[in-house]
Design an enzyme around this catalytic site. Structure first.
Site, PDB file in Angstrom:
ATOM      1  N   GLU A 181      -0.125 -12.923  -1.109  1.00  0.00           N
ATOM      2  CA  GLU A 181      -0.440 -12.750  -2.527  1.00  0.00           C
ATOM      3  C   GLU A 181       0.740 -13.227  -3.372  1.00  0.00           C
ATOM      4  OE1 GLU A 181      -1.567  -8.710  -3.423  1.00  0.00           O
ATOM      5  OE2 GLU A 181      -3.121  -8.693  -1.883  1.00  0.00           O
ATOM      6  N   SER A 214       0.814  -1.223   0.000  1.00  0.00           N
ATOM      7  CA  SER A 214       0.000   0.000   0.000  1.00  0.00           C
ATOM      8  C   SER A 214       0.851   1.279   0.000  1.00  0.00           C
ATOM      9  CB  SER A 214      -0.968  -0.007   1.184  1.00  0.00           C
ATOM     10  OG  SER A 214      -0.233  -0.097   2.392  1.00  0.00           O
TER      11      SER A 214
END
Length: 142
Positions: free
Chosen positions: A77, A11
């Site tokens: 991920e 992020s």
């Protein structure tokens, strides 16, 4: 339109790399799975990410210092993407290096360090062109 690629990023790299790339690819009519585009309030984050990871033919991974030092979501991920990449014949993962050394990437994943990567040093426009070509498997002609 169905997304052609999943953008996996830390992020902290949203403003500088992930969002500009996602917007530029969208403007090139190359839809991508990007959290700010693909998730809406009330959606399950995990289910949305799982679906994006499973359904997108390609996965773009933005490897930065923030990414390499993140033990959370991005690591999960990344592991899912690398597994898919190697079980699907090495055609899934598109790495982007953002201010990282080959040594740092190698220490994180020797397998991924061996995959040809795009680099944010190329600049926003050239990076988007390279990624677009990789997603659409456009071969460069000499």
């Amino acid at each position: 339109a169905k997304p052609k690629a999943f953008i996996c990023h830390d992020s902290r790299d949203k403003d500088r790399v992930a969002r500009p790339l996602a917007r530029r690819l969208a403007s090139m009519l190359c839809p991508v799975w990007y959290d700010e585009f693909s998730l809406k309030p009330g959606d399950s984050l995990r289910e949305g990410i799982d679906r994006g990871l499973a359904e997108c033919p390609k996965c773009i991974v933005i490897l930065s210092r923030s990414f390499l030092n993140n033990p959370g979501w991005t690591k999960g991920e990344f592991n899912a993407i690398v597994t898919r990449h190697f079980t699907e014949g090495g055609s899934v993962l598109i790495p982007i290096w953002h201010r990282v050394s080959s040594k740092a990437v190698r220490e994180y994943s020797a397998l991924v360090a061996d995959i040809v990567a795009a680099n944010t040093k190329a600049g926003e426009e050239e990076l988007a062109r390279e990624i677009y070509n990789a997603i659409n498997a456009v071969k460069e002609t000499p």
